[in-house]
Design a protein around this motif. Structure first.
Motif, PDB file in Angstrom:
ATOM      1  N   ILE A   3      42.920  35.199  35.411  1.00  0.00           N
ATOM      2  CA  ILE A   3      43.227  36.628  35.294  1.00  0.00           C
ATOM      3  C   ILE A   3      44.324  37.023  36.281  1.00  0.00           C
ATOM      4  O   ILE A   3      45.142  37.896  35.985  1.00  0.00           O
ATOM      5  N   VAL A   4      44.378  36.359  37.425  1.00  0.00           N
ATOM      6  CA  VAL A   4      45.445  36.634  38.399  1.00  0.00           C
ATOM      7  C   VAL A   4      46.798  36.261  37.804  1.00  0.00           C
ATOM      8  O   VAL A   4      47.779  37.012  37.926  1.00  0.00           O
ATOM      9  N   GLN A   5      46.868  35.133  37.120  1.00  0.00           N
ATOM     10  CA  GLN A   5      48.116  34.727  36.466  1.00  0.00           C
ATOM     11  C   GLN A   5      48.484  35.694  35.344  1.00  0.00           C
ATOM     12  O   GLN A   5      49.660  35.983  35.145  1.00  0.00           O
ATOM     13  N   HIS A  13      39.633  47.873  37.041  1.00  0.00           N
ATOM     14  CA  HIS A  13      40.882  47.856  37.810  1.00  0.00           C
ATOM     15  C   HIS A  13      41.718  46.607  37.576  1.00  0.00           C
ATOM     16  O   HIS A  13      42.937  46.667  37.617  1.00  0.00           O
ATOM     17  N   GLN A  14      41.056  45.479  37.349  1.00  0.00           N
ATOM     18  CA  GLN A  14      41.813  44.241  37.207  1.00  0.00           C
ATOM     19  C   GLN A  14      41.239  43.292  36.168  1.00  0.00           C
ATOM     20  O   GLN A  14      41.525  42.105  36.179  1.00  0.00           O
ATOM     21  N   GLY A  15      40.478  43.822  35.241  1.00  0.00           N
ATOM     22  CA  GLY A  15      39.896  42.993  34.195  1.00  0.00           C
ATOM     23  C   GLY A  15      40.894  42.666  33.096  1.00  0.00           C
ATOM     24  O   GLY A  15      41.971  43.266  32.987  1.00  0.00           O
ATOM     25  N   LEU A  16      40.512  41.725  32.266  1.00  0.00           N
ATOM     26  CA  LEU A  16      41.378  41.272  31.181  1.00  0.00           C
ATOM     27  C   LEU A  16      41.659  42.392  30.183  1.00  0.00           C
ATOM     28  O   LEU A  16      42.793  42.547  29.720  1.00  0.00           O
ATOM     29  N   ILE A  17      40.668  43.191  29.856  1.00  0.00           N
ATOM     30  CA  ILE A  17      40.869  44.267  28.884  1.00  0.00           C
ATOM     31  C   ILE A  17      41.875  45.281  29.429  1.00  0.00           C
ATOM     32  O   ILE A  17      42.784  45.716  28.715  1.00  0.00           O
ATOM     33  N   VAL A  18      41.753  45.637  30.691  1.00  0.00           N
ATOM     34  CA  VAL A  18      42.716  46.556  31.315  1.00  0.00           C
ATOM     35  C   VAL A  18      44.112  45.929  31.316  1.00  0.00           C
ATOM     36  O   VAL A  18      45.111  46.608  31.061  1.00  0.00           O
ATOM     37  N   ALA A  19      44.175  44.633  31.578  1.00  0.00           N
ATOM     38  CA  ALA A  19      45.465  43.940  31.592  1.00  0.00           C
ATOM     39  C   ALA A  19      46.122  43.973  30.212  1.00  0.00           C
ATOM     40  O   ALA A  19      47.326  44.224  30.089  1.00  0.00           O
TER      41      ALA A  19
END
Length: 131
Positions: free
Chosen positions: A3-5, A86-92
């Motif tokens: 998820i960071v990438q 704040h930093q989940g895949l769906i938000v991304a």
């Protein structure tokens, strides 16, 4: 891909969107054919993201990992990777979709600028021919 990438890639994409918006503001223009090609790519990406987001509800479910103590720790954690506000895949994915919409807007503005420049050039040539 972690998820960071994913977030790093979205930030890089966002930088490219910002650069495109700056270029359009500075007068960058693209003709209809090339603009339509860019729009098709942006629309395809937007639609794919939309499809993934419509099916993302399965990511909120806990995985059936069993009843071991480790599984009990990981099950809720894995679901939060996708759903963290704040930093989940769906938000991304939503952020990437928003940036894709921004690209479409910039391309459309650039195409309009090209059309306006073409019309101004034609008018100048017509005036010169009449003189």
């Amino acid at each position: 891909m972690s998820i960071v990438q994913v977030w790093d890639s979205i930030e890089e994409f966002g930088g490219a969107v910002d650069d495109l918006q700056s270029a359009v503001a500075a007068g960058w223009a693209v003709d209809e054919d090339r603009g339509q090609t860019l729009l098709k790519a942006a629309n395809d990406l937007y639609d794919r993201l939309d499809g993934h987001l419509q099916r993302a509800d399965f990511l909120t479910q806990e995985l059936p990992l069993g009843t071991t103590p480790a599984a009990q720790v990981y099950k809720p954690y894995l679901a939060t990777i996708a759903t963290d506000p704040h930093q989940g895949l769906i938000v991304a994915l939503k952020e990437l979709q928003r940036k894709t919409a921004d690209i479409r807007t910039s391309i459309e503005k650039s195409m309009a600028a090209y059309d306006a420049a073409e019309q101004n050039s034609r008018q100048g040539i017509n005036k010169a021919n009449r003189a």
